[in-house]
Design a protein around this motif. Structure first.
Motif, PDB file in Angstrom:
ATOM      1  N   GLN A  99       5.871  -0.403   0.080  1.00 56.83           N
ATOM      2  CA  GLN A  99       4.875   0.406   0.765  1.00 56.83           C
ATOM      3  C   GLN A  99       4.071  -0.449   1.755  1.00 56.83           C
ATOM      4  N   PRO A 100       3.637   0.148   2.881  1.00 56.03           N
ATOM      5  CA  PRO A 100       2.712  -0.589   3.748  1.00 56.03           C
ATOM      6  C   PRO A 100       1.432  -0.906   2.980  1.00 56.03           C
ATOM      7  N   GLU A 101       0.748  -1.948   3.401  1.00 55.44           N
ATOM      8  CA  GLU A 101      -0.404  -2.429   2.625  1.00 55.44           C
ATOM      9  C   GLU A 101      -1.416  -1.341   2.308  1.00 55.44           C
ATOM     10  N   ARG A 102      -1.692  -0.468   3.270  1.00 48.62           N
ATOM     11  CA  ARG A 102      -2.716   0.568   3.073  1.00 48.62           C
ATOM     12  C   ARG A 102      -2.332   1.565   1.990  1.00 48.62           C
ATOM     13  N   SER A 103      -1.028   1.650   1.668  1.00 50.93           N
ATOM     14  CA  SER A 103      -0.546   2.657   0.714  1.00 50.93           C
ATOM     15  C   SER A 103      -0.219   2.085  -0.652  1.00 50.93           C
ATOM     16  N   ARG A 104      -0.380   0.797  -0.826  1.00 54.07           N
ATOM     17  CA  ARG A 104       0.018   0.187  -2.095  1.00 54.07           C
ATOM     18  C   ARG A 104      -0.906   0.625  -3.224  1.00 54.07           C
ATOM     19  N   PRO A 105      -0.344   0.746  -4.421  1.00 59.34           N
ATOM     20  CA  PRO A 105      -1.092   1.408  -5.499  1.00 59.34           C
ATOM     21  C   PRO A 105      -2.116   0.529  -6.190  1.00 59.34           C
ATOM     22  N   SER A 106      -3.129   1.206  -6.700  1.00 56.49           N
ATOM     23  CA  SER A 106      -4.000   0.616  -7.721  1.00 56.49           C
ATOM     24  C   SER A 106      -3.535   1.225  -9.032  1.00 56.49           C
ATOM     25  N   TYR A 136      11.764   7.083 -13.565  1.00 54.67           N
ATOM     26  CA  TYR A 136      11.118   5.971 -12.881  1.00 54.67           C
ATOM     27  C   TYR A 136      11.463   4.687 -13.631  1.00 54.67           C
ATOM     28  N   PRO A 137      12.431   3.913 -13.141  1.00 49.84           N
ATOM     29  CA  PRO A 137      12.818   2.689 -13.862  1.00 49.84           C
ATOM     30  C   PRO A 137      11.711   1.639 -13.788  1.00 49.84           C
ATOM     31  N   PRO A 138      11.744   0.653 -14.687  1.00 50.66           N
ATOM     32  CA  PRO A 138      10.826  -0.472 -14.545  1.00 50.66           C
ATOM     33  C   PRO A 138      10.991  -1.110 -13.162  1.00 50.66           C
ATOM     34  N   CYS A 139       9.882  -1.544 -12.600  1.00 50.94           N
ATOM     35  CA  CYS A 139       9.884  -2.077 -11.232  1.00 50.94           C
ATOM     36  C   CYS A 139       9.420  -3.532 -11.269  1.00 50.94           C
ATOM     37  N   PRO A 140      10.166  -4.463 -10.648  1.00 48.62           N
ATOM     38  CA  PRO A 140       9.776  -5.876 -10.735  1.00 48.62           C
ATOM     39  C   PRO A 140       8.475  -6.200 -10.021  1.00 48.62           C
ATOM     40  N   GLN A 141       8.087  -5.387  -9.050  1.00 51.11           N
ATOM     41  CA  GLN A 141       6.830  -5.595  -8.316  1.00 51.11           C
ATOM     42  C   GLN A 141       6.103  -4.255  -8.182  1.00 51.11           C
ATOM     43  N   PRO A 142       5.550  -3.748  -9.260  1.00 46.15           N
ATOM     44  CA  PRO A 142       4.937  -2.412  -9.210  1.00 46.15           C
ATOM     45  C   PRO A 142       3.747  -2.323  -8.262  1.00 46.15           C
ATOM     46  N   GLU A 143       3.166  -3.449  -7.910  1.00 45.66           N
ATOM     47  CA  GLU A 143       2.040  -3.443  -6.976  1.00 45.66           C
ATOM     48  C   GLU A 143       2.478  -3.170  -5.538  1.00 45.66           C
ATOM     49  N   LEU A 144       3.794  -3.177  -5.279  1.00 45.48           N
ATOM     50  CA  LEU A 144       4.302  -2.966  -3.919  1.00 45.48           C
ATOM     51  C   LEU A 144       4.931  -1.596  -3.708  1.00 45.48           C
ATOM     52  N   ALA A 145       5.298  -0.915  -4.780  1.00 43.22           N
ATOM     53  CA  ALA A 145       6.096   0.311  -4.669  1.00 43.22           C
ATOM     54  C   ALA A 145       5.371   1.495  -5.284  1.00 43.22           C
ATOM     55  N   LEU A 146       5.866   2.680  -4.971  1.00 46.44           N
ATOM     56  CA  LEU A 146       5.384   3.916  -5.590  1.00 46.44           C
ATOM     57  C   LEU A 146       6.581   4.703  -6.104  1.00 46.44           C
TER      58      LEU A 146
END
Length: 341
Positions: free
Chosen positions: A24-31, A202-212
């Motif tokens: 995701q672009p930085e503005r859209s990355r999840p909390s 929704y599989p486990p994600c290696p970098q969940p802070e980057l994806a949605l």
């Protein structure tokens, strides 16, 4: 859909980084955590007439303030819920080759079957999820032979589809009354109810802070009923903040969609939501989408309009709205707000 497009295949291969198309672009990355608030939980009391006034007030408040809420004592049997979630787990527990037997048409949006890519725009950031979409209503669209032939799978999906449709119709009747319309008004305005049941994985994600798992959007139809397993991930937008929808055993999440906001002339709001992912556990959800026919003409309800309350939205043909959604992709309430007068 080839295996290269399966998000589950990335997780099973042990990737340590999220592929670029999913970042995701930085503005859209999840909390991940949410802000500590909770969406409303409405007790339907199994539609007991003695509690109808209490239920209407709770639903009206939730629809106006949130556009999303959980319902309990809703009448959908627990075993029906458990079986459809278990069916989804069973399908996504099969081998990649077995899953691919049911691949959907990658060149047709919202086609029935197993897939990952939902949008038609080539430059779209992709969601970290796979899904199986079932066409369930009208009954002429329902063909279980296209669904996985696992033991009990087809019966479980059909039973949940029927129970969800019955609950959706009851809720539409009450929501009509809550804004002073006849109980049948919303369902009549929607026309012949179309339902898809989508199992998302929704599989486990290696970098969940980057994806949605799902990008922010409001659903385009009338009313969505969502089941969650015990893994948190759904978030609803309220006052600019993301609120985590904590899984509640036996509850069903209700998400008002865009056509209901239009018909009620903004009395109700559609619920903007997204799904976040995590590094450790897969997550399953089951969404029953209840939508108008593509030919339906949707506009604000005439009984809600007056000199002091003019229409807030332009009329729209639902099929045109759907085409725009899939062509442009999810972006909060952008499509709905484009209809504002």
């Amino acid at each position: 859909m080839g295996e290269a497009m399966s998000v589950q295949s990335f997780a099973e291969a042990g990737l340590e980084r999220v592929p670029e198309k999913y970042v995701q672009p930085e503005r859209s990355r999840p909390s991940i955590g949410g802000d500590g608030r909770r969406i409303p939980v409405v007790d339907l009391f199994f539609f007991d007439p003695a509690r109808s006034g209490e239920v209407r007030e709770a639903l009206k408040r939730a629809c106006r303030e949130w556009g999303a809420f959980q319902v309990v004592n809703h009448g959908v049997p627990v075993d029906v819920i458990d079986r459809v979630v278990a069916a989804g787990e069973a399908f996504f527990g099969r081998t990649a080759a077995e899953r691919r037997r049911f691949s959907c048409d990658p060149n047709s949006v919202a086609s029935e079957g197993y897939g990952s890519r939902l949008l038609s725009a080539d430059d779209a950031v992709l969601d970290w999820r796979d899904y199986f979409n079932h066409h369930t209503l009208p009954l002429a669209r329902r063909n279980p032979s296209r669904w996985p032939d696992l033991a009990g799978y087809r019966a479980a999906v059909a039973a949940y589809a029927d129970a969800a449709a019955a609950l959706a119709r009851k809720l539409l009747g009450i929501l009509s009354e809550c804004v002073g319309l006849a109980p049948s008004f919303l369902e009549s305005a929607i026309g012949r109810l179309h339902q898809n049941v989508t199992v998302s994985y929704y599989p486990p994600c290696p970098q969940p802070e980057l994806a949605l798992g799902l990008q922010p959007h409001s659903d385009m139809g009338a009313l969505t009923l969502l089941l969650q397993d015990d893994v948190p991930g759904l978030q609803v937008l309220r006052d600019g903040n993301w609120v985590l929808v904590a899984p509640l055993a036996g509850a069903i999440v209700v998400l008002l969609a865009d056509q209901t906001e239009i018909i009620t002339n903004g009395e109700y709001r559609s619920g903007v939501h997204r799904a976040v992912v995590n590094a450790d556990r897969p997550r399953i959800s089951v969404a029953a989408f209840h939508d108008p026919a593509k030919s339906a003409e949707i506009s604000p309800a005439a009984p809600l309009l007056s000199g002091g309350s003019p229409p807030r939205y332009r009329p729209v043909r639902y099929g045109d709205y759907v085409s725009s959604w899939y062509g442009q992709g999810p972006d909060g309430r952008r499509l709905l707000d484009a209809l504002l007068l």
